[in-house]
Design a protein around this motif. Structure first.
Motif, PDB file in Angstrom:
ATOM      1  N   VAL B 166       0.877  -1.171   0.000  1.00 16.68           N
ATOM      2  CA  VAL B 166       0.000   0.000   0.000  1.00 16.68           C
ATOM      3  C   VAL B 166       0.919   1.227   0.000  1.00 16.68           C
ATOM      4  N   GLU B 170      -1.423   6.498   0.957  1.00 21.17           N
ATOM      5  CA  GLU B 170      -2.644   5.925   1.554  1.00 21.17           C
ATOM      6  C   GLU B 170      -2.422   5.535   3.006  1.00 21.17           C
ATOM      7  N   LEU B 171      -1.221   5.069   3.325  1.00 27.31           N
ATOM      8  CA  LEU B 171      -0.949   4.672   4.712  1.00 27.31           C
ATOM      9  C   LEU B 171      -0.958   5.898   5.639  1.00 27.31           C
ATOM     10  N   ASP B 173      -2.778   8.543   5.243  1.00 27.38           N
ATOM     11  CA  ASP B 173      -4.197   8.832   5.404  1.00 27.38           C
ATOM     12  C   ASP B 173      -4.819   7.942   6.472  1.00 27.38           C
ATOM     13  N   TYR B 174      -4.507   6.651   6.356  1.00 22.51           N
ATOM     14  CA  TYR B 174      -4.982   5.679   7.350  1.00 22.51           C
ATOM     15  C   TYR B 174      -4.526   6.091   8.753  1.00 22.51           C
ATOM     16  N   GLY B 201      -1.088  -2.064  11.952  1.00 20.59           N
ATOM     17  CA  GLY B 201      -1.686  -2.022  10.624  1.00 20.59           C
ATOM     18  C   GLY B 201      -0.665  -1.704   9.537  1.00 20.59           C
TER      19      GLY B 201
END
Lengths: 206, 206
Positions: B166, B170-171, B173-174, B201
């Motif tokens: 990923v 995006e990580l 954002d997570y 995660g």
């Protein structure tokens, strides 16, 4: 001969299709409410909460002000009704996703994926969201959502599929916040990746 | 003999402590602005954005309206200035946390923990947050925060400490969404658990 209007069919022939008549009225009420809710949300999204009036909502929804006031006392209650209806539909959808999956891990994944999809497609209505989230009904609905996630997390933890060093309560909180990132994602694939990453956070510590 | 006021010390003796004088004026301006920002936020939190006026802010902050208008054109710009100042302080704090840690994994952990602590202590000002987040400056500041997290994630991924299936984008954002759960947590221990879960995660998939 009676002067009663032929439209009062239920009063003249009470045995004649009362259920169908009730259903028709109910569908009519529902259609009016739907129009009001969607109109109000569109107006508030465009002009801001402070500048939208009941008269504007009635005019744009194509009904009289008196009719509007039969359903709602003010703009705020229209927005809360709109939000309530959406949350109820979402909860229903998540419960179905859970019930169609087989086994604790699968149920957890189905619920998290369902929630990520809902968040992904939901309009990011900042001002409306901030306003309704102070309301008691909405707080209750959020609690129901939280409970649903907490339960599938606890069930998966009981079979060793989720870490037990953190409570299902806190893990549910983590899930709901992490998955809210779906609102800003551009593709379905990205939503799936987010769910996978969030699920990894739940796995038992190595 | 000059009729100039003794208070215009910089004009009478320009070689006399000009720096100190500037600093005094700057500190004064800053103190007035601080009072205005905190007053405005307190008023909006209590009464709602729609009902707070510039006159109220001036009165509660103990300054004249004319003085207030020298600093800010309207209530909205006061709130944005308040938010800007907080975000700048937070970014500075996170950059320091990053620079004091040794190694990519440690830097990632330090930044995530720092952000969770900031979120944990921040008042949950729903309406103000929703309002300022539409502003261009605030969007830029959020982007800087996102960039800072993305960089430490990418650095940790480069040494194998973070998953590579990923993107760091995006990580990040997570991470920011997951850690926003810290706002509702009651203890420091719970904040640490949230950071640990969020970090799990990010770990490379097993």
């Amino acid at each position: 001969m009676s002067s009663q209007s032929v439209y009062d069919i239920g009063a003249v022939y009470p045995w004649c299709m009362p259920k169908l008549w009730d259903e028709t009225m109910e569908a009519h009420r529902r259609a009016v409410q739907d129009a009001v809710l969607e109109t109000a949300v569109a107006l508030v999204t465009e002009h801001g909460l402070a500048s939208v009036t009941m008269s504007q909502i009635a005019k744009e929804a194509g009904i009289g002000r008196a009719t509007l006031y039969k359903y709602f006392p003010d703009v705020q209650s229209v927005l809360i009704a709109w939000h309530d209806r959406h949350v109820a539909a979402h909860l229903e959808r998540l419960a179905q996703a859970r019930d169609h999956a087989d086994g604790p891990s699968q149920r957890l994944e189905a619920v998290l994926l369902g929630y990520a999809h809902i968040t992904h497609k939901r309009p990011q209505g900042g001002e409306i969201a901030a306003f309704v989230h102070r309301d008691r009904h909405v707080v209750q609905a959020q609690q129901q959502l939280h409970d649903l996630v907490r339960e599938v997390v606890a069930e998966a933890a009981a079979v060793g599929a989720v870490r037990e060093d953190v409570s299902p309560e806190e893990l549910a909180d983590y899930c709901l916040h992490a998955l809210s990132a779906a609102g800003g994602l551009r593709s379905e694939e990205a939503v799936h990746r987010l769910v996978a990453v969030t699920l990894s956070g739940l796995r038992p510590a190595r």
